[in-house]
Design an enzyme around this catalytic site. Structure first.
Site, PDB file in Angstrom:
ATOM      1  N   ASP A 139       0.843  -1.216   0.000  1.00 55.97           N
ATOM      2  CA  ASP A 139       0.000   0.000   0.000  1.00 55.97           C
ATOM      3  C   ASP A 139       0.868   1.253   0.000  1.00 55.97           C
ATOM      4  OD1 ASP A 139      -0.761  -2.299   1.748  1.00 55.97           O
ATOM      5  OD2 ASP A 139      -2.759  -1.485   1.414  1.00 55.97           O
ATOM      6  N   HIS A 184      -3.848  -3.628   6.629  1.00 53.66           N
ATOM      7  CA  HIS A 184      -3.722  -3.760   5.177  1.00 53.66           C
ATOM      8  C   HIS A 184      -5.149  -3.974   4.682  1.00 53.66           C
ATOM      9  CE1 HIS A 184      -2.736  -5.064   1.175  1.00 53.66           C
ATOM     10  NE2 HIS A 184      -3.169  -6.291   1.396  1.00 53.66           N
TER      11      HIS A 184
END
Ligand code: NAD
Length: 330
Positions: free
Chosen positions: A164, A191
């Site tokens: 990410d 996440h």
């Protein structure tokens, strides 16, 4: 005068053993991790293990046929967990993939049952390895695995928001035209949907993001643009899964990057998911935060400056993850 013997002219093979990465699960993600690790030479020996024997053998052979063009020494595949023995780093990708529209947390129940089955065997064959989990929901899976394995926190961590973070840097790079490698911005937390882009500590080169001025599109990094980019990061996995059924190449490179930090003892700052102990008031949850990663695994967790909103976001993310673990009996 030292005697020149045939032995010293032709030294026997190294008495040491080659560095070894074991990857569990030879699906879209496991094979991309193996390919990236082989290409970048993260270890001399790479093994893949999967319950699907024909597939794992074929995937390993396909990568092995390209070894000549890599710094890697061997790539093998097996359905037998014994192939993992002696691994320095075990990377777990086994598990069902997200279906289009399905959140990572919805995957939790079945994945935890799978971990209960595979984790004890992995620990038995490679007790000294560092264990990195990629299987989703990665933060909950890492927490559950840590409880099942009863190992020190550094030895068991998840890939967290390394991917990410890379996605966010890519978007800021597109917006500014500056190389991704010079964008210093981190995503922390789950996440998944509740992750937090830590904008207040972000820099381009050594210029704080807030002082960057106009972007290539004539905008500034105001709250609207920040929100837009952070939302795009969260949505990107859904978008890719919608289009091709899985995300695999960028997670392959992310995992290879983490593997190199471990096996070369680099002490790099990576947003891996590890057990937090009073980090910004957050404890007893595995969640991504900027962490020093080296040969012992996940080390010191850094404390960057945070705004109140960022801190609240991270606390909410931790609560959400803790609740899922509690609901699963952990
Ligand atoms: P996939 O279905 O393509 O592959 C999963 C593999 O696991 C299959 O080959 C299957 O045979 C194997 N497997 C199942 N049970 C096993 C067992 N007991 N032992 C060994 N192997 C077993 O799925 P995928 O697309 O590779 O995704 C794998 C996981 O990675 C999913 O949980 C996905 O959500 C996750 N993922 C995580 C990230 C991240 O950033 N953390 C990114 C992408 C995907």
């Amino acid at each position: 005068m030292p005697q020149t013997t045939a032995k010293s002219l032709y030294p026997s093979a190294s008495t040491g053993r080659p560095s070894k990465i074991a990857i569990i699960g030879a699906g879209a993600v496991g094979t991309a991790v193996a390919y990236a690790c082989a290409m970048r030479g993260d270890a001399r020996s790479i093994v893949l293990q999967d319950i699907n024997k024909p597939k794992v053998e074929a995937e390993a052979l396909d990568i092995a046929h390209g070894i000549q063009f890599t710094p890697c020494g061997s790539v093998e595949g097996s359905d037998d967990v014994e192939i993992v023995a002696g691994a320095d780093l075990v990377i777990i990708t086994a598990g069902a993939k997200q279906k289009p529209g399905q959140s990572r947390l919805e995957l939790a129940g079945s994945t935890v049952s799978l971990m209960k089955k595979i984790v004890p065997n992995l620990q038995k064959v490679a007790p000294n390895a560092v264990f990195m989990f990629i299987t989703n929901p990665v933060d909950v899976v890492t927490y559950v695995a840590l409880k099942l394995m009863d190992l020190p926190r550094n030895q068991v961590f998840g890939s967290g928001t390394v991917l990410d973070t890379s996605r966010l840097r890519y978007l800021v790079s597109l917006e500014t035209g500056v190389a991704t490698q010079n964008i210093h911005a981190y995503v922390a937390g789950e996440h998944g949907d509740s992750e937090v882009a830590m904008w207040s500590s972000a820099e381009i080169g050594n210029v704080p993001l807030a002082q960057w001025g106009p972007t290539l599109t004539g905008r500034t990094f105001d709250s609207e643009l920040r929100k837009e980019l952070a939302t795009e990061v969260v949505q990107s996995a859904y978008k890719i899964i919608e289009g091709k059924g899985a995300t695999n190449y960028a997670i392959g490179l992310s995992a290879s990057n983490i593997a190199s930090a471990v096996l070369r003892d680099e002490n790099r700052v990576l947003t891996v998911s590890s057990l937090l102990e009073d980090w910004e008031g957050i404890s007893d949850v595995c969640m991504a935060a900027p962490t020093l990663v080296g040969r012992n695994g996940a080390g010191r967790v850094l404390n960057p400056p945070l705004t109140l909103a960022e801190r609240d976001g991270l606390t909410a993310s931790a609560q959400r993850l803790r609740q899922v673990a509690r609901d699963l009996g952990f």
